[in-house]
Motif scaffolding. Structure first.
Motif, PDB file in Angstrom:
ATOM      1  N   THR A 171      10.538  -9.562  -1.885  1.00 42.80           N
ATOM      2  CA  THR A 171       9.719  -8.706  -2.737  1.00 42.80           C
ATOM      3  C   THR A 171      10.617  -8.099  -3.802  1.00 42.80           C
ATOM      4  O   THR A 171      11.711  -7.611  -3.497  1.00 42.80           O
ATOM      5  CB  THR A 171       9.036  -7.596  -1.918  1.00 42.80           C
ATOM      6  N   THR A 223       7.373   1.411  -5.172  1.00 45.15           N
ATOM      7  CA  THR A 223       7.010   2.539  -4.302  1.00 45.15           C
ATOM      8  C   THR A 223       5.641   2.334  -3.667  1.00 45.15           C
ATOM      9  O   THR A 223       5.271   3.046  -2.734  1.00 45.15           O
ATOM     10  CB  THR A 223       7.032   3.886  -5.052  1.00 45.15           C
ATOM     11  N   ARG A 224       4.885   1.344  -4.148  1.00 46.91           N
ATOM     12  CA  ARG A 224       3.551   1.052  -3.601  1.00 46.91           C
ATOM     13  C   ARG A 224       3.589  -0.127  -2.619  1.00 46.91           C
ATOM     14  O   ARG A 224       2.568  -0.716  -2.300  1.00 46.91           O
ATOM     15  CB  ARG A 224       2.586   0.781  -4.749  1.00 46.91           C
ATOM     16  N   LEU A 225       4.787  -0.429  -2.119  1.00 46.61           N
ATOM     17  CA  LEU A 225       4.961  -1.557  -1.203  1.00 46.61           C
ATOM     18  C   LEU A 225       4.084  -1.427   0.045  1.00 46.61           C
ATOM     19  O   LEU A 225       3.502  -2.413   0.495  1.00 46.61           O
ATOM     20  CB  LEU A 225       6.441  -1.677  -0.802  1.00 46.61           C
ATOM     21  N   ASP A 226       3.950  -0.233   0.591  1.00 49.32           N
ATOM     22  CA  ASP A 226       3.111  -0.052   1.784  1.00 49.32           C
ATOM     23  C   ASP A 226       1.646  -0.379   1.496  1.00 49.32           C
ATOM     24  O   ASP A 226       0.966  -0.968   2.335  1.00 49.32           O
ATOM     25  CB  ASP A 226       3.224   1.374   2.332  1.00 49.32           C
ATOM     26  N   GLU A 227       1.166  -0.005   0.328  1.00 50.77           N
ATOM     27  CA  GLU A 227      -0.218  -0.306  -0.063  1.00 50.77           C
ATOM     28  C   GLU A 227      -0.435  -1.819  -0.101  1.00 50.77           C
ATOM     29  O   GLU A 227      -1.420  -2.344   0.427  1.00 50.77           O
ATOM     30  CB  GLU A 227      -0.502   0.324  -1.427  1.00 50.77           C
ATOM     31  N   TYR A 228       0.500  -2.518  -0.721  1.00 49.19           N
ATOM     32  CA  TYR A 228       0.432  -3.980  -0.757  1.00 49.19           C
ATOM     33  C   TYR A 228       0.562  -4.556   0.656  1.00 49.19           C
ATOM     34  O   TYR A 228      -0.176  -5.460   1.036  1.00 49.19           O
ATOM     35  CB  TYR A 228       1.529  -4.548  -1.665  1.00 49.19           C
ATOM     36  N   GLY A 229       1.491  -4.031   1.429  1.00 51.80           N
ATOM     37  CA  GLY A 229       1.718  -4.528   2.786  1.00 51.80           C
ATOM     38  C   GLY A 229       0.481  -4.433   3.668  1.00 51.80           C
ATOM     39  O   GLY A 229       0.219  -5.308   4.490  1.00 51.80           O
ATOM     40  N   THR A 230      -0.299  -3.393   3.485  1.00 53.16           N
ATOM     41  CA  THR A 230      -1.542  -3.239   4.248  1.00 53.16           C
ATOM     42  C   THR A 230      -2.509  -4.372   3.926  1.00 53.16           C
ATOM     43  O   THR A 230      -3.093  -4.980   4.829  1.00 53.16           O
ATOM     44  CB  THR A 230      -2.189  -1.874   3.949  1.00 53.16           C
TER      45      THR A 230
END
Length: 129
Positions: A104, A82-89
């Motif tokens: 991923t 669920t923290r994929l966007d944080e990593y993606g940034t």
């Protein structure tokens, strides 16, 4: 074709003596494929760990004449998808060109209990001559 396993002195050393950081597969033209072991890093947050992982990957690639722009495949293991966007940034801060092929995965835990992320890459080192 020549294969070399390496732990470059100019990059962070492996967390265990049971693996090598880089497998370099050299081609006759002087170019090489670089297979990097999965990297984890210290940090209190996913963003801190992600940045440290990419800095280690960059150092390992540099030791073999490559950069993050030479990454052709990346595999990421997250303990919380669920923290994929944080990593993606954070990933976007380091991989700024055409994105490499990518996978991923969410995993229940990693090599160290405090690790939130592990990243492994394949890159192409250009011919040096």
């Amino acid at each position: 074709m020549r294969i070399t396993l390496d732990n470059p002195a100019s990059a962070p050393q492996p967390l265990s003596p049971y693996y090598s950081q880089v497998a370099r597969v050299e081609h006759p033209d002087g170019s090489a494929l670089l297979f990097l072991s999965g990297q984890i890093a210290e940090g209190a947050t996913l963003a801190e760990q992600s940045r440290a992982v990419f800095k280690t990957i960059a150092a390992l690639l540099k030791a073999h004449g490559a950069t993050l722009a030479d990454v052709i495949n990346i595999r990421t293991y997250l303990t919380d998808i669920t923290r994929l966007d944080e990593y993606g940034t954070v990933r976007g801060e380091f991989l700024t060109g055409t994105p490499p092929t990518s996978m991923t995965f969410e995993v229940p835990r990693l090599f160290r209990p405090e690790a939130l992320i592990e990243v492994e890459v394949v890159a192409v080192a250009p011919a040096t001559g």
